[in-house]
Write a protein that holds these residues in place. Structure first.
Motif, PDB file in Angstrom:
ATOM      1  N   ASP A  81       0.862  -1.181   0.000  1.00  0.00           N
ATOM      2  CA  ASP A  81       0.000   0.000   0.000  1.00  0.00           C
ATOM      3  C   ASP A  81       0.898   1.230   0.000  1.00  0.00           C
ATOM      4  N   LEU A  82       0.794   2.032  -1.032  1.00  0.00           N
ATOM      5  CA  LEU A  82       1.619   3.234  -1.108  1.00  0.00           C
ATOM      6  C   LEU A  82       1.007   4.344  -0.265  1.00  0.00           C
ATOM      7  N   ASP A  97       2.003  -4.914 -22.965  1.00  0.00           N
ATOM      8  CA  ASP A  97       1.003  -5.560 -22.115  1.00  0.00           C
ATOM      9  C   ASP A  97       1.337  -5.361 -20.640  1.00  0.00           C
ATOM     10  N   GLY A  98       2.620  -5.501 -20.298  1.00  0.00           N
ATOM     11  CA  GLY A  98       3.037  -5.333 -18.905  1.00  0.00           C
ATOM     12  C   GLY A  98       2.724  -3.944 -18.389  1.00  0.00           C
ATOM     13  N   THR A  99       2.960  -2.946 -19.214  1.00  0.00           N
ATOM     14  CA  THR A  99       2.692  -1.572 -18.789  1.00  0.00           C
ATOM     15  C   THR A  99       1.197  -1.325 -18.639  1.00  0.00           C
ATOM     16  N   GLN A 100       0.394  -1.935 -19.506  1.00  0.00           N
ATOM     17  CA  GLN A 100      -1.059  -1.804 -19.360  1.00  0.00           C
ATOM     18  C   GLN A 100      -1.520  -2.411 -18.035  1.00  0.00           C
ATOM     19  N   ARG A 101      -0.935  -3.532 -17.668  1.00  0.00           N
ATOM     20  CA  ARG A 101      -1.321  -4.180 -16.412  1.00  0.00           C
ATOM     21  C   ARG A 101      -0.873  -3.349 -15.211  1.00  0.00           C
ATOM     22  N   VAL A 102       0.299  -2.740 -15.316  1.00  0.00           N
ATOM     23  CA  VAL A 102       0.777  -1.859 -14.253  1.00  0.00           C
ATOM     24  C   VAL A 102      -0.126  -0.636 -14.130  1.00  0.00           C
ATOM     25  N   LEU A 105      -3.281  -1.558 -12.340  1.00  0.00           N
ATOM     26  CA  LEU A 105      -3.075  -1.671 -10.895  1.00  0.00           C
ATOM     27  C   LEU A 105      -3.042  -0.293 -10.248  1.00  0.00           C
ATOM     28  N   ALA A 106      -2.292   0.624 -10.851  1.00  0.00           N
ATOM     29  CA  ALA A 106      -2.199   1.978 -10.297  1.00  0.00           C
ATOM     30  C   ALA A 106      -3.569   2.653 -10.284  1.00  0.00           C
ATOM     31  N   GLY A 110      -5.613   3.956  -7.041  1.00  0.00           N
ATOM     32  CA  GLY A 110      -5.592   5.408  -6.938  1.00  0.00           C
ATOM     33  C   GLY A 110      -4.196   5.978  -6.794  1.00  0.00           C
ATOM     34  N   TRP A 111      -3.218   5.294  -7.381  1.00  0.00           N
ATOM     35  CA  TRP A 111      -1.822   5.720  -7.273  1.00  0.00           C
ATOM     36  C   TRP A 111      -1.423   6.613  -8.444  1.00  0.00           C
ATOM     37  N   LEU A 112      -0.521   7.534  -8.180  1.00  0.00           N
ATOM     38  CA  LEU A 112       0.073   8.378  -9.213  1.00  0.00           C
ATOM     39  C   LEU A 112       1.225   7.598  -9.850  1.00  0.00           C
ATOM     40  N   LEU A 113       1.175   7.418 -11.170  1.00  0.00           N
ATOM     41  CA  LEU A 113       2.144   6.562 -11.872  1.00  0.00           C
ATOM     42  C   LEU A 113       2.832   7.331 -12.984  1.00  0.00           C
TER      43      LEU A 113
END
Length: 283
Positions: A81-82, A97-102, A105-106, A110-113
């Motif tokens: 939990d950030l 695909d990996g970046t889409q999944r990341v 998640l963000a 509700g994370w700033l990515l």
């Protein structure tokens, strides 16, 4: 430059160098690595070594992930939990695909990515001279600026949509891998034709087709010193992502497939952990 509490997740060749660059810039740095002994030497440089991911991110204002692949990134970040206001600076090469999944998640958390893969290997990471390929909204870029200023010589703004930085990284790594394989071929060919391979580097030196990179990697190929800056197996992983992206976008992948095969041959010959210059052995 504003100093921050920064956590670096992953302290391999790149992560360790990035952590030291952040420390030199005055940031309060916490590090974590799945293999703990790879993180422990950073304590002597002033970093706090965390025992688990949750401890590592506690109180962080920025979290940098420079882990091996998509699975590693999602496995680690999916279990933490950030803190509120923390920016996640995702630097690993994980493809489209990996970046889409990341990004998913963000968004869910509700994370700033900031999608921020980097160009450079061991020495630029240690020197704070990487090129950061940044994508995301302006708020993420601004929040991460103290981090990108510390680890990078410059930032290339790839776009506002998450994933643009990762797509650009694939194109850049295609160039680097192809250039290294072509260099290995020319070094091998010069030797095969009965000449000192140093003559090849002398011949291109200072001309339009010269590149500092050719002399660095060419020197390694000629000496057989394959101390890793970017390992062959890492190139194989990245080229798989690049070939998948090419096929998905209807770009001819014949050159990519051949370059991938050469690096796979080098890995199969026992050079998987050696520097990518070891692709020379495939010839």
């Amino acid at each position: 430059m504003r100093t921050m509490r920064v956590t670096v997740m992953g302290t391999g060749t790149m992560g360790a160098g990035m952590a030291r660059s952040l420390l030199r810039a005055g940031h309060e740095v916490t590090v974590w690595n799945r293999t703990a002994e790879r993180a422990e030497p950073l304590a002597a440089d002033g970093a706090r070594v965390a025992t688990d991911p949750a401890e590592a991110v506690a109180g962080a204002e920025a979290v940098v992930t420079i882990l091996y692949d998509t699975y590693s990134v999602l496995d680690v970040m999916g279990g933490v939990d950030l803190p509120a206001g923390c920016v996640w600076v995702q630097c690993a090469t994980i493809g489209i695909d990996g970046t889409q999944r990341v990004a998913s998640l963000a968004h869910e958390r509700g994370w700033l990515l900031l999608d921020a893969p980097v160009l450079g290997t061991k020495a630029p990471a240690e020197q704070g001279a990487l090129v950061v390929l940044a994508a995301g909204d302006d708020a993420a870029l601004e929040a991460a600026r103290p981090v990108t200023d510390a680890i990078g010589a410059r930032v290339v703004r790839a776009g506002t949509d998450l994933g643009a930085g990762s797509r650009l990284k694939l194109a850049c790594n295609a160039w680097v891998a192809s250039l290294t394989a072509a260099l290995g071929q020319s070094v091998a060919l010069t030797e095969g034709l009965g000449l000192d391979p140093r003559l090849f580097l002398e011949a291109i030196e200072g001309g339009a087709v010269d590149a500092p990179y050719a002399h660095v990697k060419g020197g390694a190929m000629m000496s057989g010193d394959y101390a890793p800056s970017f390992a062959v197996d890492g190139v194989v992983k990245d080229l798989g992502l690049i070939r998948d992206a090419a096929r998905a976008s209807s770009v001819d992948d014949r050159l990519l497939s051949t370059v991938l095969e050469l690096f796979e041959d080098a890995s199969d010959d026992g050079h998987g952990g050696d520097d990518m210059a070891a692709v020379r052995t495939a010839f």
